[in-house]
Design a protein around this motif. Structure first.
Motif, mmCIF file in Angstrom:
data_model
loop_
_atom_site.group_PDB
_atom_site.id
_atom_site.type_symbol
_atom_site.label_atom_id
_atom_site.label_comp_id
_atom_site.label_asym_id
_atom_site.label_seq_id
_atom_site.Cartn_x
_atom_site.Cartn_y
_atom_site.Cartn_z
ATOM 1 N N VAL A 22 23.604 -24.318 2.782
ATOM 2 C CA VAL A 22 22.144 -24.265 2.886
ATOM 3 C C VAL A 22 21.645 -22.856 2.582
ATOM 4 O O VAL A 22 20.655 -22.674 1.867
ATOM 5 N N PHE A 23 22.324 -21.844 3.108
ATOM 6 C CA PHE A 23 21.925 -20.460 2.858
ATOM 7 C C PHE A 23 21.926 -20.149 1.375
ATOM 8 O O PHE A 23 20.951 -19.627 0.832
ATOM 9 N N TRP A 24 23.007 -20.486 0.664
ATOM 10 C CA TRP A 24 23.080 -20.171 -0.766
ATOM 11 C C TRP A 24 22.110 -21.015 -1.575
ATOM 12 O O TRP A 24 21.575 -20.551 -2.588
ATOM 13 N N ALA A 25 21.840 -22.236 -1.144
ATOM 14 C CA ALA A 25 20.856 -23.065 -1.842
ATOM 15 C C ALA A 25 19.466 -22.437 -1.725
ATOM 16 O O ALA A 25 18.712 -22.389 -2.702
ATOM 17 N N TYR A 29 17.403 -21.018 -4.880
ATOM 18 C CA TYR A 29 16.066 -21.572 -5.091
ATOM 19 C C TYR A 29 15.017 -20.457 -5.108
ATOM 20 O O TYR A 29 14.098 -20.473 -5.930
ATOM 21 N N GLY A 30 15.152 -19.507 -4.226
ATOM 22 C CA GLY A 30 14.217 -18.392 -4.182
ATOM 23 C C GLY A 30 14.250 -17.561 -5.448
ATOM 24 O O GLY A 30 13.204 -17.155 -5.967
ATOM 25 N N ILE A 31 15.432 -17.307 -5.968
ATOM 26 C CA ILE A 31 15.563 -16.532 -7.203
ATOM 27 C C ILE A 31 14.941 -17.290 -8.381
ATOM 28 O O ILE A 31 14.197 -16.714 -9.182
ATOM 29 N N VAL A 32 15.224 -18.584 -8.475
ATOM 30 C CA VAL A 32 14.663 -19.399 -9.560
ATOM 31 C C VAL A 32 13.146 -19.451 -9.456
ATOM 32 O O VAL A 32 12.439 -19.302 -10.461
ATOM 33 N N TYR A 37 7.860 -17.818 -11.426
ATOM 34 C CA TYR A 37 6.531 -17.296 -11.101
ATOM 35 C C TYR A 37 6.200 -16.063 -11.933
ATOM 36 O O TYR A 37 5.103 -15.946 -12.459
ATOM 37 N N THR A 38 7.159 -15.161 -12.079
ATOM 38 C CA THR A 38 6.881 -13.937 -12.825
ATOM 39 C C THR A 38 6.790 -14.202 -14.325
ATOM 40 O O THR A 38 6.008 -13.558 -15.007
ATOM 41 N N SER A 39 7.568 -15.127 -14.860
ATOM 42 C CA SER A 39 7.515 -15.385 -16.298
ATOM 43 C C SER A 39 6.311 -16.232 -16.665
ATOM 44 O O SER A 39 5.842 -16.177 -17.802
ATOM 45 N N ARG A 40 5.782 -17.002 -15.737
ATOM 46 C CA ARG A 40 4.626 -17.844 -16.028
ATOM 47 C C ARG A 40 3.368 -17.005 -16.195
ATOM 48 O O ARG A 40 2.524 -17.309 -17.008
#
Length: 82
Positions: A22-25, A29-32, A37-40
């Motif tokens: 769960v932690f790594w998911a 997810y946060g990185i993606v 968000y930044t590329s949009r």
């Protein structure tokens, strides 16, 4: 052997595995989400599919037949000059 000591026993190992997954998911997810968000919000330079708002509206008006080609070229030249 089956008492609580220094080793992980009972539900400790499975809960640790689930917690780690769960932690790594959440981290992935946060990185993606951050990258999306930044590329949009960043305008893409040199992208032929992206036309500034006023030019896009002008092209749509030409496509609908609201203005003729001469008026389109005149207004487009005015937009690009200003």
């Amino acid at each position: 052997m089956y008492w609580y000591g220094h080793e992980m026993s009972g539900w400790g190992f499975p809960l640790t595995l689930i917690g780690m997954a769960v932690f790594w998911a959440v981290v992935i997810y946060g990185i993606v989400a951050l990258v999306r968000y930044t590329s949009r919000n960043r305008p893409q330079a040199g992208d032929p599919g992206r036309v500034p708002g006023a030019e896009r509206l002008l092209a749509e008006r030409l496509a609908r037949g609201e203005i003729n080609e001469d008026e389109y070229r005149r207004v487009l030249a005015t937009l690009r000059a200003g």
